[in-house]
Design a protein around this motif. Structure first.
Motif, mmCIF file in Angstrom:
data_model
loop_
_atom_site.group_PDB
_atom_site.id
_atom_site.type_symbol
_atom_site.label_atom_id
_atom_site.label_comp_id
_atom_site.label_asym_id
_atom_site.label_seq_id
_atom_site.Cartn_x
_atom_site.Cartn_y
_atom_site.Cartn_z
ATOM 1 N N LEU A 179 0.925 -1.415 -0.028
ATOM 2 C CA LEU A 179 0.041 0.054 0.201
ATOM 3 C C LEU A 179 0.988 1.300 -0.071
ATOM 4 O O LEU A 179 0.544 2.356 -0.622
ATOM 5 C CB LEU A 179 -0.903 -0.050 1.356
ATOM 6 N N GLY A 180 1.735 1.318 0.578
ATOM 7 C CA GLY A 180 2.927 2.353 0.667
ATOM 8 C C GLY A 180 2.242 3.473 1.488
ATOM 9 O O GLY A 180 2.174 4.701 1.397
ATOM 10 N N GLY A 181 1.810 2.874 2.888
ATOM 11 C CA GLY A 181 1.145 4.050 3.728
ATOM 12 C C GLY A 181 -0.138 4.034 3.611
ATOM 13 O O GLY A 181 -0.800 3.282 3.264
ATOM 14 N N TYR A 182 -0.739 5.364 3.464
ATOM 15 C CA TYR A 182 -2.093 5.612 3.016
ATOM 16 C C TYR A 182 -2.328 5.072 1.440
ATOM 17 O O TYR A 182 -1.469 5.897 0.814
ATOM 18 C CB TYR A 182 -2.388 6.774 3.146
ATOM 19 N N HIS A 183 -3.299 4.564 1.219
ATOM 20 C CA HIS A 183 -3.607 3.985 -0.135
ATOM 21 C C HIS A 183 -3.909 5.033 -1.000
ATOM 22 O O HIS A 183 -4.828 6.086 -0.532
ATOM 23 C CB HIS A 183 -4.688 2.959 -0.200
ATOM 24 N N ASN A 184 -4.018 5.080 -2.460
ATOM 25 C CA ASN A 184 -4.453 6.089 -3.250
ATOM 26 C C ASN A 184 -5.391 5.455 -4.244
ATOM 27 O O ASN A 184 -5.745 4.111 -4.026
ATOM 28 C CB ASN A 184 -3.477 6.901 -3.939
ATOM 29 N N SER A 185 -5.947 6.204 -4.951
ATOM 30 C CA SER A 185 -7.098 5.772 -5.755
ATOM 31 C C SER A 185 -6.772 4.626 -6.820
ATOM 32 O O SER A 185 -7.461 3.548 -6.917
ATOM 33 C CB SER A 185 -7.677 6.822 -6.678
ATOM 34 N N PRO A 186 -5.643 4.443 -7.267
ATOM 35 C CA PRO A 186 -5.019 3.293 -8.023
ATOM 36 C C PRO A 186 -5.077 2.008 -7.309
ATOM 37 O O PRO A 186 -5.571 0.919 -7.663
ATOM 38 C CB PRO A 186 -3.677 3.577 -8.711
ATOM 39 N N ARG A 187 -4.485 1.955 -5.953
ATOM 40 C CA ARG A 187 -4.578 0.865 -5.177
ATOM 41 C C ARG A 187 -5.820 0.578 -4.915
ATOM 42 O O ARG A 187 -6.260 -0.727 -4.675
ATOM 43 C CB ARG A 187 -3.708 1.339 -4.038
ATOM 44 N N ARG A 188 -6.750 1.800 -4.636
ATOM 45 C CA ARG A 188 -8.122 1.012 -4.115
ATOM 46 C C ARG A 188 -8.959 0.543 -5.397
ATOM 47 O O ARG A 188 -9.542 -0.370 -5.240
ATOM 48 C CB ARG A 188 -8.914 2.353 -3.688
ATOM 49 N N LEU A 189 -8.658 1.143 -6.648
ATOM 50 C CA LEU A 189 -9.378 0.600 -7.743
ATOM 51 C C LEU A 189 -8.887 -1.065 -8.098
ATOM 52 O O LEU A 189 -9.782 -1.902 -8.452
ATOM 53 C CB LEU A 189 -8.866 1.197 -8.968
#
Length: 462
Positions: free
Chosen positions: A346-356
């Protein structure tokens, strides 16, 4: 003399913080605020946007009536150490002469120490009937005028802006109209930088794809490095107004504090450089008709954001899907458990590509009628709990915590890190929230022992 300019500036600063100064500010900015889209909503009032376009009520500063309490600058060793320098009489003499010049211009009134008239000043008072002359003497713009200009900018950039950006612009103008500080975001006296920030807020609010900061800066602000001067302010504005960071969506009050500047900007789509999603384990997907089998990549594979958007999941043969917060822990995990799990960094807080990516996995499994459990492994600390909760809420996953329990904390208690009272208060707020019930037991133990635990010292051996 610079010292005398400093004295007059200090008097004007106090004037602007006074009741009279705030009244002046309200008169100057009130009309601008009323013309902002959405102005007054916080208090239940509505704004119909009436009023002459771009006009503000005129009121000359020279006509401000004298306040009940005078505005003084006291001469003492703390405020003016040079004046009391026993090694030389020159600084005192020069300050006296300069103050006499200001008094001669009608800008200040001098109060001498008793029996030391002409020699030792006790304090000086601002002549508020001539405050306009004082601003002109210093070449300084009145706060009311500066605030009025900022309100005009806010009105311009608010028109047609996305919801959270429009709320930010409206709030800034309303705070200024009430004489409240906006220093958390910008200095109203630096109009050029304010406009850079407003441009950045508006354009960041409509970003759809990940964009390198330098590219964004060049396209939006006209200079590849200009964004650096407003990046922190943009991140603070997003924390306070963007729904992804605000309390109320599975987050506690103060949740915004857990997001670092880089993570906030990444959530908006602003990154240092294009980022990759690192995964390890058995997965097949297709992109534009070509099939990718991730098992052949050892130890892992980095997927660009564009590929994540285009990919179609074809097969998941993993026993579990596991997201991991930190990079070191991610690599240690895939080294110890090769091939069994589909592991995502995840690299800390996830961003939109990871959530997608996770959403596409969930969609495939639901369509295939398969049940594969999703786990998240993070630090046993405030940030780890909030990352877990945010990921679960944003992706709609039945997410389970991995090694984030009391048993793990007890096992590795000797590696625990202490935390301060303020941190403990933030943890206690999570105990009041039902969405953090999964972690209430471990939080109570953390509070009892006064420790938190980073995941790098934990070995996942089961």
């Amino acid at each position: 003399m610079k010292t005398t300019y400093d004295i007059l500036n200090a008097l004007l600063d106090r004037y602007e913080r006074s009741a009279t100064g705030k009244t002046e500010l309200s008169l100057e900015t009130g009309n601008a605020v009323n013309m902002l889209p959405g102005a007054g909503r916080a208090s239940g009032e509505r704004s119909d946007g009436t009023g002459p376009e771009g006009q503000f009520p005129e009121k000359r500063l020279e006509n401000v009536e004298k306040p009940a309490r005078r505005i003084w600058f006291h001469f003492n060793r703390k405020n003016l150490p040079a004046y009391f320098d026993d090694t030389s009489a020159r600084p005192k003499s020069e300050i006296n002469e300069s103050c006499l010049v200001l008094a001669g211009r009608g800008l200040i009134e001098i109060r001498w120490v008793k029996h030391e008239e002409g020699n030792l000043i006790e304090k000086v008072a601002l002549n508020t009937k001539a405050v306009g002359d004082a601003y002109r003497y210093l070449g300084r713009k009145p706060r009311a005028a500066a605030a009025s200009e900022v309100c005009a900018l806010a009105r311009t950039y608010s028109a047609g802006a996305p919801s959270w950006a429009a709320s930010f612009f409206s709030c800034m103008a309303e705070r200024l109209s009430r004489g409240e500080s906006v220093a958390r975001y910008f200095d109203i006296g630096d109009l050029e930088r304010v406009e850079l920030l407003f441009k950045a807020v508006r354009e960041a609010a409509v970003l759809k794809d990940e964009t390198p900061r330098r590219v964004f800066s060049q396209r939006v602000l006209g200079d590849s490095k200009a964004f650096d001067s407003v990046a922190g302010s943009l991140a603070r504005a997003a924390r306070d107004f963007h729904p992804a960071f605000r309390a109320g969506e599975g987050e506690g009050e103060g949740e915004r504090e857990g997001w670092e500047q880089k993570e906030v900007l990444a959530e908006l789509g602003l990154v240092d450089n294009p980022q990759h999603l690192f995964i390890s384990g058995p997965l097949k997907f297709s992109v534009e008709g070509r099939v990718v089998d991730t098992e052949v990549f050892t130890p892992d594979l980095g997927l660009p954001s564009e590929m994540v958007r285009q990919m179609e999941v074809l097969e998941i043969s993993a026993e579990r899907v596991i997201t991991i917060e930190n990079l070191t822990a991610y690599y240690e995990f895939i080294k110890r458990h090769p091939g069994r799990f589909l592991t995502v960094y995840l690299g800390g807080y996830h961003n939109s590509p990871r959530r997608l990516f996770l959403t596409k996995l969930r969609g495939y499994l639901e369509a295939a009628g398969r049940e594969v459990a999703f786990y998240h492994w993070g630090d046993i600390d405030y940030g780890g709990f909030t990352i877990f909760n945010h990921l679960r809420g944003k992706c709609g996953l039945e997410l389970k915590p991995l090694c984030m329990d009391v048993a793990t904390l007890r096992r590795y208690e000797q590696f625990g890190l202490p935390f301060d009272r303020a941190y403990g208060q933030r943890l206690r707020r999570l105990l009041e929230q039902e969405e953090y019930r999964l972690f209430h037991e471990v939080i109570l133990y953390m509070l009892e022992k006064g420790i938190r635990l980073e995941q790098e010292c934990v070995e996942v051996d089961r």
